[in-house]
Design an enzyme around this catalytic site. Structure first.
Site, short mmCIF file in Angstrom:
data_model
loop_
_atom_site.label_atom_id
_atom_site.label_comp_id
_atom_site.label_asym_id
_atom_site.label_seq_id
_atom_site.Cartn_x
_atom_site.Cartn_y
_atom_site.Cartn_z
N GLU A 11 39.93 73.45 6.29
CA GLU A 11 40.50 72.11 6.42
C GLU A 11 39.91 71.32 7.59
O GLU A 11 40.15 70.12 7.69
CB GLU A 11 42.02 72.23 6.57
CG GLU A 11 42.69 72.78 5.33
CD GLU A 11 44.15 73.11 5.54
OE1 GLU A 11 44.95 72.83 4.61
OE2 GLU A 11 44.51 73.65 6.61
N GLY A 78 51.29 69.56 -0.83
CA GLY A 78 51.80 69.49 -2.20
C GLY A 78 52.45 68.15 -2.46
O GLY A 78 53.06 67.56 -1.57
N MET A 159 53.95 72.30 5.78
CA MET A 159 54.73 73.19 6.64
C MET A 159 54.50 72.90 8.13
O MET A 159 54.88 73.73 8.96
CB MET A 159 54.36 74.65 6.36
CG MET A 159 54.68 75.13 4.96
SD MET A 159 54.28 76.89 4.77
CE MET A 159 54.70 77.15 3.05
N ASP A 160 53.91 71.75 8.48
CA ASP A 160 53.45 71.62 9.86
C ASP A 160 53.53 70.23 10.46
O ASP A 160 53.81 70.09 11.65
CB ASP A 160 52.00 72.12 9.95
CG ASP A 160 51.23 71.93 8.66
OD1 ASP A 160 50.86 70.78 8.36
OD2 ASP A 160 51.02 72.92 7.94
N ASP A 183 48.22 70.48 -4.88
CA ASP A 183 49.11 71.00 -5.92
C ASP A 183 50.27 70.03 -6.10
O ASP A 183 50.50 69.15 -5.28
CB ASP A 183 49.62 72.41 -5.58
CG ASP A 183 50.66 72.39 -4.47
OD1 ASP A 183 51.85 72.37 -4.78
OD2 ASP A 183 50.27 72.39 -3.27
#
Length: 217
Positions: A11, A78, A159-160, A183
């Site tokens: 990333e 996502g 998540m961050d 996704d």
């Protein structure tokens, strides 16, 4: 200095490829970092910020050690908004946590840097701007996706980002997160990630690198 972070090495590759010259290689809390120049900007790249706890921990350590003016988080996410599709680039304008009992009037949201948002739009005007929701869970069901969207109106979930945004806000550091959709947050999410991640993951950091080549921050 500008700090660019990500969860996984792939990333941050888009920025690493433009880091010339490399001035320093090092390690911080067992995560590798690289310091160098992109355009006329001094930049530090680091990856390995997984989940809200690690992301907050690393953000604070990076701020304490390097005192950056900007912290930019790049990577994959996502889709929560049904309108979002694979490959969409989303820049967070606000960041919320979706896993702490979200209530619109009581849970804080953290705002992105106006300067970074403007500069990103200047480079990639197909960017989608909106809310990013973060939580320590992998979203792969329609029910959970719909619940999070209803509560947060977020474009994407990760998540961050919200954890880093919170730390930056507390320290007076300008922050922005730029993510690419890999996704759709449904039962097929794991298959979609395997199919899309390596191909798409470097794009957000490449956009940031192009921004730093063009603008002195």
């Amino acid at each position: 200095m500008i700090v660019i972070t990500s969860v996984l090495r792939e990333e941050i590759l888009g920025a690493f490829r433009e880091l010339l010259p490399v001035l320093e290689n090092g390690e911080i809390l067992k995560r590798p970092y690289m310091r160098g120049l992109i355009g006329a900007n001094e930049v530090l790249l680091v990856y390995g910020l997984i989940g809200k706890v690690e992301s907050a921990m690393m953000a604070q350590v990076l701020i304490d050690k390097f005192n950056p003016k900007y912290l930019i988080h790049c990577g994959s996410a996502g889709a929560i908004n049904e309108k979002r599709k694979i490959g969409d680039i989303v820049c967070g304008t606000k960041y919320v946590e979706h896993d702490i009992g979200f209530r619109e009037k009581t849970v804080s949201s953290f705002k992105a840097s106006d300067v970074l948002v403007e500069r990103i739009y200047d480079i990639y005007n197909d960017t989608i701007f909106g809310i990013i929701a973060s939580g320590d869970s992998f979203i792969n069901s329609k029910e959970e996706k719909e619940r999070i969207y209803k509560e947060t109106q977020a474009e994407i979930v990760d998540m961050d980002s919200a954890a880093i945004a919170k730390v930056c806000a507390e320290n007076g550091i300008e922050f922005c997160s730029l993510k690419i959709v890999v996704d759709k947050g449904l039962e097929s999410s794991e298959i979609e990630i395997k199919s899309n991640f390596k191909r798409l993951a470097p794009f957000p950091s490449a956009i940031i690198a192009e921004m730093l080549q063009k603008h002195l921050l």
